[in-house]
Design a protein around this motif. Structure first.
Motif, PDB file in Angstrom:
ATOM      1  N   LYS A  99      62.750 166.102 -16.410  1.00 59.17           N
ATOM      2  CA  LYS A  99      61.947 166.234 -17.729  1.00 59.17           C
ATOM      3  C   LYS A  99      62.596 165.293 -18.540  1.00 59.17           C
ATOM      4  O   LYS A  99      62.456 165.328 -19.939  1.00 59.17           O
ATOM      5  N   ILE A 100      63.200 164.172 -17.989  1.00 62.95           N
ATOM      6  CA  ILE A 100      63.895 163.063 -18.833  1.00 62.95           C
ATOM      7  C   ILE A 100      63.024 161.776 -18.721  1.00 62.95           C
ATOM      8  O   ILE A 100      63.060 161.530 -17.712  1.00 62.95           O
ATOM      9  N   LYS A 101      62.641 161.426 -19.540  1.00 62.22           N
ATOM     10  CA  LYS A 101      61.824 159.966 -19.413  1.00 62.22           C
ATOM     11  C   LYS A 101      62.809 158.922 -18.894  1.00 62.22           C
ATOM     12  O   LYS A 101      63.535 158.577 -19.705  1.00 62.22           O
ATOM     13  N   PHE A 102      62.281 158.316 -17.735  1.00 61.58           N
ATOM     14  CA  PHE A 102      62.816 157.251 -17.231  1.00 61.58           C
ATOM     15  C   PHE A 102      62.210 156.023 -17.922  1.00 61.58           C
ATOM     16  O   PHE A 102      60.903 155.773 -17.688  1.00 61.58           O
ATOM     17  N   ILE A 103      62.950 155.082 -18.614  1.00 65.31           N
ATOM     18  CA  ILE A 103      62.204 153.984 -19.322  1.00 65.31           C
ATOM     19  C   ILE A 103      62.130 152.659 -18.176  1.00 65.31           C
ATOM     20  O   ILE A 103      62.973 151.890 -17.895  1.00 65.31           O
ATOM     21  N   GLY A 104      60.919 152.986 -17.627  1.00 60.86           N
ATOM     22  CA  GLY A 104      60.711 152.037 -16.459  1.00 60.86           C
ATOM     23  C   GLY A 104      59.511 152.393 -15.910  1.00 60.86           C
ATOM     24  O   GLY A 104      58.875 153.325 -16.288  1.00 60.86           O
ATOM     25  N   PRO A 105      59.106 151.746 -14.718  1.00 57.84           N
ATOM     26  CA  PRO A 105      57.993 152.538 -14.013  1.00 57.84           C
ATOM     27  C   PRO A 105      58.260 153.773 -13.178  1.00 57.84           C
ATOM     28  O   PRO A 105      59.544 154.212 -13.198  1.00 57.84           O
ATOM     29  N   SER A 106      57.204 154.165 -12.407  1.00 62.64           N
ATOM     30  CA  SER A 106      57.338 155.343 -11.833  1.00 62.64           C
ATOM     31  C   SER A 106      58.451 155.241 -10.549  1.00 62.64           C
ATOM     32  O   SER A 106      58.376 154.273 -10.190  1.00 62.64           O
ATOM     33  N   SER A 107      58.724 156.127 -10.066  1.00 61.71           N
ATOM     34  CA  SER A 107      59.716 156.433  -8.966  1.00 61.71           C
ATOM     35  C   SER A 107      58.802 155.867  -7.767  1.00 61.71           C
ATOM     36  O   SER A 107      59.338 154.804  -6.880  1.00 61.71           O
ATOM     37  N   ASP A 108      57.440 156.123  -7.614  1.00 60.91           N
ATOM     38  CA  ASP A 108      56.610 155.550  -6.662  1.00 60.91           C
ATOM     39  C   ASP A 108      56.742 153.853  -6.776  1.00 60.91           C
ATOM     40  O   ASP A 108      56.437 153.504  -5.582  1.00 60.91           O
ATOM     41  N   ALA A 109      56.341 153.425  -7.660  1.00 60.99           N
ATOM     42  CA  ALA A 109      56.213 151.768  -8.182  1.00 60.99           C
ATOM     43  C   ALA A 109      57.678 151.496  -7.580  1.00 60.99           C
ATOM     44  O   ALA A 109      57.598 150.313  -6.944  1.00 60.99           O
ATOM     45  N   ILE A 110      58.790 152.150  -7.926  1.00 63.00           N
ATOM     46  CA  ILE A 110      60.167 151.207  -7.476  1.00 63.00           C
ATOM     47  C   ILE A 110      60.119 151.536  -6.086  1.00 63.00           C
ATOM     48  O   ILE A 110      60.786 150.381  -5.562  1.00 63.00           O
ATOM     49  N   VAL A 111      59.953 152.316  -5.607  1.00 66.47           N
ATOM     50  CA  VAL A 111      59.889 152.466  -4.106  1.00 66.47           C
ATOM     51  C   VAL A 111      58.969 151.392  -3.292  1.00 66.47           C
ATOM     52  O   VAL A 111      59.373 150.759  -2.607  1.00 66.47           O
ATOM     53  N   ASN A 112      57.777 151.506  -4.014  1.00 64.21           N
ATOM     54  CA  ASN A 112      56.794 150.373  -3.287  1.00 64.21           C
ATOM     55  C   ASN A 112      57.349 148.929  -3.356  1.00 64.21           C
ATOM     56  O   ASN A 112      57.028 148.065  -2.483  1.00 64.21           O
TER      57      ASN A 112
END
Length: 454
Positions: A99-112
């Motif tokens: 529940k900590i906001k990652f300042i960037g895209p979602s983990s799915d977007a990073i994977v893709n």
């Protein structure tokens, strides 16, 4: 609104984020290695926590220690900067799970987008031009050679998890292909723990053009024009500028539309860069997307007036983009030179050590992003870049003249830097005519006497 951010990085980008947070009234926590205790970002942050010894694999790449620091300090979000864990999908997912906001895209977007073969497939689906190549990963030499022959030599073998030029090899014929295919896979396995590769047609002397985009959590995406990053050495950018001196206004619009189309197709959130290669006829081809802020983001800030790091923070807080596409106007030209602690006379070998004197240039039209100062010791454990010099003006010629002047004013004693090398490029007639391609540095070194830039 996010109230407290952990900055999971070091050096000038960490300091850049501290400054943006301060202007927005956001508290900052910097994590640092033992080697970075005296760095400016540590001194200027509201809080700082040491997370390990100097080597990055024992500190800045230790996701569990960073998450632990975030939980201890009760932060709302983590800004990864660039490099280290900035494009690590597992780290982004850990942030999401905690529940900590990652300042960037979602983990799915990073994977893709982190998988270059998959990114290519998404570009094809979005009808964005791509270089002819294999359809996905090619995992054995026989099939790889067949693909290469079908595409036509020369080809480039690229690691799907690549970056910084690692896991990339060019083959000009079938005999060379076998060796380079094996070398690319071995290097990729050592560097990224993933030896998978794919194959593309190799453009001999293209330009490297990238489009900066911003997307929010509400489906809005805009682009902020292009940066020309063609001046590279060993696939590492040396000089960046915006706008490109080569492309037309019509091509700029088309590239911008394609970049936005690709980002929207995956509901992209945050800052990102769509990278293209361009031939001499201004045909362009998608090569990859960087799902983070770029080293050279300041160039775009200086031509548009948009603070990209602040926008990242506002987007992560759930706000809509502060700008619409019609608001983005390119009002001037900007150039960036990366100042690195390296010795051009010794094949650009890293040159860590104590800076005995440091004076940075100033005056109208000059911006310096750096974390170093007189008495600061550059550790040997990290990238050699210690500063970025940006100059801007109404015209490209004025921006170049200011860069020449600024580099001439820079005083750094105690270590060697690449400043003479960068200044020689800025003064080079071929570069000043806007003719540089990705082959420029190689040709420049071969035709210019070494004593001019050492």
């Amino acid at each position: 609104m996010i109230k407290k951010v952990l900055i999971a990085n070091r050096g000038e980008i960490a300091l850049r984020i501290v400054r943006a947070c301060n202007e927005l009234g956001i508290k900052t926590l910097c994590v640092y290695s033992e080697a970075d205790e005296q760095s400016l970002h540590v001194q200027l942050a509201d809080e700082a926590i040491c997370i390990g010894p100097p080597p990055s694999h024992l500190s800045y790449l230790k996701a569990d220690r960073i998450i632990a620091a975030a939980e201890i300090a009760n932060v709302d979000a983590i800004h990864p900067g660039y490099g280290f864990l900035a494009e690590n999908a597992d780290f982004a997912e850990q942030c999401e799970n905690c529940k900590i906001k990652f300042i960037g895209p979602s983990s799915d977007a990073i994977v893709n987008f982190g998988d270059k073969a998959r990114a290519r497939e998404m570009a094809v689906k979005a009808k964005v031009p791509v270089i002819p190549g294999s359809e996905g990963i090619v995992d054995n030499e026989k099939d790889a050679l067949a693909v290469a022959k079908k595409i036509g030599f020369p080809v480039i073998i690229k690691a799907v998890a690549g970056g910084g030029g690692k896991g990339m090899r060019v083959a000009h014929n079938a005999v060379a292909f076998t060796k380079e295919y094996s070398s690319a896979r071995n290097e990729a396995e050592k560097a990224f723990g993933n030896g998978a590769v794919y194959i593309e047609k190799f453009l001999e002397a293209p330009r490297h053009i990238e489009i900066q985009i911003l997307g929010d959590q509400h489906g809005n995406v805009i682009h902020l024009g292009e940066r020309d990053c063609s001046v590279q050495r060993r696939h590492q950018k040396v000089i960046e500028e915006a706008p490109s001196p080569f492309i037309s206004a019509e091509t700029r619009k088309k590239m911008g539309r394609d970049a936005v189309k690709l980002a929207k197709s995956v509901n992209y959130e945050g800052a990102g860069t769509i990278e293209f290669l361009m031939d001499e006829k201004q045909n362009y081809y998608f090569i990859e997307m960087n799902t983070r802020i770029q080293v050279e983001h300041g160039v775009t800030e200086e031509i548009t007036g948009v603070d990209l790091v602040k926008e990242q923070l506002l987007i992560a807080s759930g706000q809509k983009l502060s700008y619409e596409q019609k608001d983005i106007k390119i009002t001037r030209h900007a150039i960036e030179c990366r100042v690195c602690a390296e010795d051009p006379s010794r094949n650009f070998a890293p040159c860590p050590g104590e800076i005995t004197l440091y004076y940075s240039p100033g005056g109208h039209g000059v911006r310096i992003d750096s974390h170093v100062y007189s008495g600061y010791t550059i550790p040997p454990h990290y990238d050699s870049m210690i500063a970025k010099v940006m100059t801007f003006g109404k015209t490209r010629e004025l921006a170049l003249d200011r860069m020449d002047r600024a580099l001439g004013e820079y005083l750094i004693r105690g270590i060697k830097t690449n400043i003479p090398f960068s200044r020689a490029i800025i003064r080079d007639p071929y570069f000043r005519e806007g003719k540089a391609t990705t082959k420029f540095i190689e040709e420049f070194i071969n035709r210019v006497p070494k004593d001019i830039y050492t």
